[in-house]
Design a protein around this motif. Sequence first.
Motif, PDB file in Angstrom:
ATOM      1  N   GLU A 712     -33.206 -44.770  45.914  1.00  0.00           N
ATOM      2  CA  GLU A 712     -33.637 -43.821  44.849  1.00  0.00           C
ATOM      3  C   GLU A 712     -35.133 -43.988  44.683  1.00  0.00           C
ATOM      4  N   ASP A 758     -30.167 -41.046  47.143  1.00  0.00           N
ATOM      5  CA  ASP A 758     -30.681 -39.812  46.541  1.00  0.00           C
ATOM      6  C   ASP A 758     -31.001 -38.869  47.667  1.00  0.00           C
ATOM      7  N   VAL A 785     -26.525 -38.358  46.416  1.00  0.00           N
ATOM      8  CA  VAL A 785     -26.731 -38.015  44.987  1.00  0.00           C
ATOM      9  C   VAL A 785     -27.792 -36.931  44.920  1.00  0.00           C
ATOM     10  N   LEU A 806     -22.661 -36.487  44.836  1.00  0.00           N
ATOM     11  CA  LEU A 806     -22.606 -36.687  43.368  1.00  0.00           C
ATOM     12  C   LEU A 806     -23.817 -36.027  42.732  1.00  0.00           C
ATOM     13  N   LYS A 808     -26.686 -35.535  39.923  1.00  0.00           N
ATOM     14  CA  LYS A 808     -27.479 -36.257  38.932  1.00  0.00           C
ATOM     15  C   LYS A 808     -27.259 -35.614  37.578  1.00  0.00           C
ATOM     16  N   LEU A 810     -26.237 -39.555  37.307  1.00  0.00           N
ATOM     17  CA  LEU A 810     -25.034 -40.271  37.715  1.00  0.00           C
ATOM     18  C   LEU A 810     -24.234 -40.667  36.499  1.00  0.00           C
ATOM     19  N   LEU A 815     -19.134 -42.092  39.400  1.00  0.00           N
ATOM     20  CA  LEU A 815     -19.613 -43.012  40.446  1.00  0.00           C
ATOM     21  C   LEU A 815     -18.498 -43.983  40.864  1.00  0.00           C
TER      22      LEU A 815
END
Lengths: 832, 346
Positions: A712, A758, A785, A806, A808, A810, A815
């Motif tokens: 990330e 990410d 993500v 997934l 954002k 999170l 998760l």
Amino acid sequence: MKQVAWSVTAIAGLLLALTWLTIRATTPDTERHERILGALQTLILNESTLHRDVLRARDGLLSNYDPLVHSLKELRESGSTIQRLNDDADTEHSVRDLRAALDEQASLVETFKSRNALLQNSLRYFGYAIQQLDTDDSDQPAAIKGSVASEMLRFVGSPSQDNAASAGASLDRMAASASPSRQDISAVVAHGRLIVSTLPAVDGSVAGLLASPVGDRARAVQGRYLEQHAQALSEANHFRLVLYATAILLAGSLAYMFVRLGINARNLRARLRFENLIAEISTQFIALHPARMADGIRQGLARLAGHAGVDRAYLLESSADGRTLDRAHVWSADNLTAATNLDRLLDLVACWSLPTHQRQRCIQVSSVQSMPLSVERTALAARGIASWLCVPLWRGERRLGMLGFETTRREGDRTDDDIALFRTAGEIFANAIERDRTESENQALQTQVRRAQRLEAIGTLTGGIAHNFNNILGAVLGYSEMALGKLTADSQPGRYVREARQAGLRAQSVVDQMLTFSRRGEHAHRIVLMRSVLDEAVQLLRASLPATVVITVSTSAEADTAAVRGDATQLQQVVMNFCTNAAHAMDDRGTIDVALDTADVGQEAPLSHGTLAKGRYIRLTVRDTGRGIDPETLERIFEPFFTTRRAGTGLGLATVHGIIADHGGALNVSSRPGFGSRFEAYVAAADTDVHEADDTGAPVLTGRGETILLVEDDRPLMLLGEEMVASLGYEPVGFQSGARALANFQMDPDRFDLVLTDQVMPEITGMELALAVHRIRPEMPIILVTGQSAPLSRETLQAADICEVLRKPLLLQELGDALARHLPVRARRAVG
Amino acid sequence: MARAASKISPPYGAALRSLALASVLLFGPATRAEQVVGNGEQRDEPITPIPTTADTRPDTIRLGERLFSDARLSRDSVVACSACHHLATGGDDDRALATGLDGRPLDFNTPTIFNVGLNARFDWRGNFRSLEEQNESALLDPRVMHDDWNSLLSELRADATYREAFAGAYGGDIDREQVLDALATYERSLVTPNGRFDRHLRGETGAITADEERGYQLFKSYGCIACHQGVNVGGNLFQQFGIFHDPFAGRPVTTEADLGRFTITGDPADRHVFRVPSLRNVALTAPYFHDGSAPTLNDAVEIMARNQLGRTLARDDIGLIVKFLNTLTGDYQGRSLADRTGNGPQ
């Protein structure tokens, strides 16, 4: 009608009573009474005359009987007059006795006349004849003549029985001694005998007449009459007095009525003036422009106060609860300060506990000083006033506020009529306020509808654009990928394409948000515990915002367990966006108050942006003390691409709007430039509250120490991610850059069980990293993500062999679920 | 005075009126005496002149006069009052006994109607105290007029002229009281004032002759005046007929009428007691006494002197007394009754 009948009866009764009094007050039959008394007088006088005349006749002094006849006639007439006129039962007996005595007297007089006529004649003749005998040459012895003469003289002088006997004897002797031929002697004897026989009878008649009870009885009757007359007179006088008193009483009541009439007329005139004033105020209000309402109210108050002679007048508008002061309009004579403590009055009126001062739903305090000791008295005394009139303003059963009138020195009561007029005035003011409020509400509603329509139009437009762009971007990205596969990474074209693809991805992120705003996104709505959404968002915010921004959270007990049906990620984003904006508005310095509570909306309620249907809502309130928003800006803040920040996309609040609309809610924004803003988001509450053990509840600890590679570029988010992963029971290894992560992975590829990366990163995107990792360990599960709302194309994901994407921010639950979904197989395999 | 009193409040007015009345009564006789001596010459005589008074109710008197001579006042309209009371002569009928409705004689001689109002009592027996009583009795007596009020009143009411006359005099419907009042009022108006003797009494010299004056002195000195005195020269007392001698002695039949007042009172003392009749106009009312038993005045004077005075009068004295009695004839309607009948003074 009933009153008229009553009046007629009363007047008739009064007339009857007066007539009765008048009749009683007149001397009863005065004329009759006087005639009776006159007759009695006549009777008594004639009796005296009769006595006198009888005595005169007896002595030969009265030569005719006409006077006697006349007296008898008068007596008789008087007697019958008395008997005829007398109607008194008491006196009747006496009158009858009187008449009997009169009859007896009359017959005595008759007897007297007859006998006295003979007697007088015989007496005269006897004297003459005796004399003749004396002078005549007679054979009659002088002795006998002398004896007869002297005996008769003695008898006439004293007519006793003895004298009568001797007179008779001497007459007998004379008769015996004379020759029958002597007529003169026999005449003397005859007349002498008549005298002897008649004189006692005549004297008896006279005695009987003199002893007659006529006079006494007449006087008795007279006495009785006079007594009765006096009594009747005094009675009449008594009633005359009563009549006089009644007249005075009537005159008095007449005067009283005149005074009353005058007072009533004056009151009526005053009332008319008051009514005219109210009508004028009413007219004034109707013609008044809404913007000048406050002026109008103040003028109205001034005129009312001027008329009522009070020192202060004020109109307090209350807020919806009826007790809180919303707005005050104050007028006061010579500018006395009256505006202090006005807010407490509304409360005082609402809780007023002295029923003696309540009249017609108003409160009239004639004298504050004479009030009983109470909270009310204390409160009013604190205002330094002498009298107080409060007219509460109502709209149906809802309190709008109150009108207040105060005098500072003069005390005084008001009539019910006055209070009714004040109430009417109050209604006019209430109407004006109500009209004013309705008009502002209408205006707000119009504004809102305009906003909604604009947002709707923009939304449609944005959605269309975003959709097309999304497709175009799909092609751009797809071809970029394919081009990248043909190009060497280090080559210059490769670098260009990578940059182009990078830009495409950024564009996709923008499009994603546009889609969210236009509600084109497809999201599965589940039961979400609002409290946990807020908590997670705040956790993220605290991590991401500078420490100079303090976030305080307060949650009402009800809101603690309240749930909504919706998308947790989206709702989290609402909190994030509000707070981020708040921090910006305060230049990252200050306190953000975040509150969560519930609100029951009884009827459709307009808000600044959107309308709430009836129902139960969860309300998220975010309040800052920042620079605030001016009205023009406020008008447009939810429009996409509208931003006041140079770096802003103009999509943050637009997204919020889309999300809230998607959740059947509405937004309410109020702001005072320079003081701060307040954002409220209403989301329809789910039917059932959600408690523990729900699938959206606390995530289950699923990890067994598996190592997760976390990438990330944003450091706070990377740290947050590490924390979350760790809290789920995994071992996080975080990197801020894809390149460094890949280098680490290359060094020890088996160390990691899963890659969580990410997508959008400056150097290497998540997708690129995934491709690189899979080149080393093709089976490695990779979870991407992304902040983008639109999912990446399926082909792209398959090409990179991405297990799951997934969004954002999170969420721990999501998760955990995702990690658990993709790890266990390996874990089992590893174990196995 | 009464007028002034009426202005004062009632109680005082009453007292004042009584006072006024008292003064009239007290001084009344004296006032009368003064009237008698109107011409200044005092004559305290037992006989007083008939007062000359104006008629106060001419309408009523006219009505009474009409009734007096209306035969409808008797049953079957046979006789009027005037049938027995001839106003052209002495106010009587010149008969010894009055004639009844059926033509048969009644019990008594008809007394004169003249000066009837000056009498104290009415009829020979004095059984009526008022003219109204006497009139009603005569009207209803089956032997005299035999009328009854119903038929009498309806007859009078049927006559428009009567209705008018009664309405003028009284007003209202004709009734018994009105009829009796009209008759009595008229009869009271039948006075004969201004006779020569009255003029003499009033002081008019030469009103009577010396003989007549002597006759009057004899009338007084013999004692006739003892009963025949007053304004009506009698008529104001009762006296027994027959003091010294019984006039009924030697009569073959004595009638119930001869019992006089006894038939009314039932008192033995009233036996042969009669009302002393008035001697006014006596010269015109022969025959005399209750039964008309004395055809001439001379007879009557002689009988009266013997029975009542116990005296036997000389013929000359009787003549003088009768001359005096002739001066008692008065004027009716302004003319001497003596002239009307042609009977001059004897």
